[in-house]
Enzyme design. Structure first.
Site, mmCIF file in Angstrom:
data_model
loop_
_atom_site.group_PDB
_atom_site.id
_atom_site.type_symbol
_atom_site.label_atom_id
_atom_site.label_comp_id
_atom_site.label_asym_id
_atom_site.label_seq_id
_atom_site.Cartn_x
_atom_site.Cartn_y
_atom_site.Cartn_z
ATOM 1 N N ASP A 81 0.628 -1.290 -0.086
ATOM 2 C CA ASP A 81 0.112 -0.026 0.066
ATOM 3 C C ASP A 81 0.867 1.373 -0.102
ATOM 4 O O ASP A 81 2.197 1.304 0.369
ATOM 5 C CB ASP A 81 -1.034 -0.119 1.308
ATOM 6 C CG ASP A 81 -2.153 -0.902 1.136
ATOM 7 O OD1 ASP A 81 -1.952 -1.686 0.075
ATOM 8 O OD2 ASP A 81 -2.771 -0.832 2.019
ATOM 9 N N ASP A 82 0.172 2.387 -0.312
ATOM 10 C CA ASP A 82 0.648 3.679 -0.158
ATOM 11 C C ASP A 82 2.183 4.029 -1.213
ATOM 12 O O ASP A 82 2.623 4.966 -0.695
ATOM 13 C CB ASP A 82 1.281 3.973 1.241
ATOM 14 C CG ASP A 82 -0.008 3.816 2.382
ATOM 15 O OD1 ASP A 82 -1.160 3.659 2.040
ATOM 16 O OD2 ASP A 82 0.621 3.242 3.461
ATOM 17 N N HIS A 125 -7.586 3.265 1.156
ATOM 18 C CA HIS A 125 -6.867 3.659 1.980
ATOM 19 C C HIS A 125 -7.627 3.520 3.580
ATOM 20 O O HIS A 125 -8.621 4.257 3.597
ATOM 21 C CB HIS A 125 -6.204 5.030 1.847
ATOM 22 C CG HIS A 125 -5.280 5.704 2.548
ATOM 23 N ND1 HIS A 125 -4.028 5.082 2.982
ATOM 24 C CD2 HIS A 125 -5.078 6.767 3.246
ATOM 25 C CE1 HIS A 125 -3.524 5.547 3.860
ATOM 26 N NE2 HIS A 125 -3.917 6.817 3.863
#
Length: 302
Positions: A11-12, A132
């Site tokens: 993620d991210d 998210h």
């Protein structure tokens, strides 16, 4: 014996240059199979260029709980505070479920804007979209996200219905409560996404093994538990059965103080060594040998 496919999603991607560096390194070392891009992060253009250079499968990390929107602020006012920033991961559910002042059509509008920005950066629509801080499984939000993904032709999402979150003795009370609520919402959201022909893996691991919570022993136990739980409920004769699990990870090098983030600077988790710690576990020969021994093949879930 069932065939086991493990998708490992970082993620991210796009949060900051240090995050981008770690994601690429982890992919090249075989520690992850794909990444999810924050198009409103500090460094999404760099992340997109790196993904194309190294052929990293990338999806959209849909974000409405941190930073600034991809839409014009006047188009999504219910999603924003007085500073023009998204409500936080604790404020957004409160506004949505208790105060009922979030306009879900604005969630759909922002999702379309982020998908459009992803296409501009990557050159194609995302194969997968996840949320998210798991906002995409919240009641009311999951329905509009599922509908929007189907309309956009997105095939995959994440359903973080992780097993036995309440049994994670290493969590503090706040983390246990948040993770348990996410898992409960995800169980309700799974059939919603399925009804809109948006696929997800059969199982999920990742909330229990974030950052310093990730150890080789704990990760192996959680993955084995996820696969066995699905296999035992699927069929008494598992030959020919394909079982899929997603492992959510947060790899990267520590962010530089005052830089990165989504318009509000980087948080403590981004600046900590926890993400580097995850890289060490995921890229270890111990984990790679264990995947083989446990009949787990790494897969990017296309």
């Amino acid at each position: 014996m069932a065939r086991r496919l493990l998708t490992i999603t970082a993620d991210d991607f796009g949060y900051c240059p240090q995050r981008n560096k770690g994601v690429v390194e982890c992919y090249l070392r075989g520690g992850i199979t794909r990444a999810s891009l924050l198009v409103n992060g500090d460094s999404p253009s760099e992340a997109a260029d790196l993904a194309k250079k190294h052929n990293i499968p990338v999806g959209l990390h849909f974000n409405i709980t941190e930073g600034v929107p991809a839409s014009h602020k006047s188009e999504v006012p219910s999603l924003l505070n007085h500073k023009g920033m998204f409500w936080s991961k604790t404020e957004f559910p409160h506004k949505l479920l208790q105060q009922r002042c979030i306009v879900v059509e604005q969630v759909a509008h922002e999702l379309r804007a982020q998908i459009s920005e992803f296409e501009r950066l990557i050159g194609q629509k995302p194969n997968h979209v996840d949320g998210h801080q798991h906002v995409h499984v919240l009641p009311g939000v999951c329905e509009v996200v599922a509908k929007t993904l189907k309309e956009a032709g997105v095939k995959w999402t994440r359903v973080p219905d992780e097993l036995n979150i309440d049994g994670c003795a290493w969590f503090d009370e706040a983390r246990r409560r948040f993770s348990s609520e996410v898992a409960d919402h995800a169980r309700v959201a799974r059939p919603v996404y399925s009804a809109h022909d948006v696929r997800s893996t059969d199982g999920f691991v990742g909330m229990a093994t974030m950052g310093s919570y990730m150890t080789v022993e704990r990760l192996q136990h959680r993955l084995q538990m996820a696969f066995l739980g699905i296999e035992e409920s699927a069929s008494p004769d598992r030959d020919g059965v394909v079982v899929t699990v997603e492992l959510m990870v947060h790899v990267g090098y520590p962010a530089v103080t005052g830089k990165g983030g989504c318009g509000e600077g980087c948080d403590e988790f981004a600046q900590s060594p926890d993400r580097l710690h995850e890289m060490g576990v995921l890229c270890s020969d111990t984990m790679k040998q264990w995947y083989t021994a446990m009949n787990m093949s790494l897969d990017c879930a296309k």
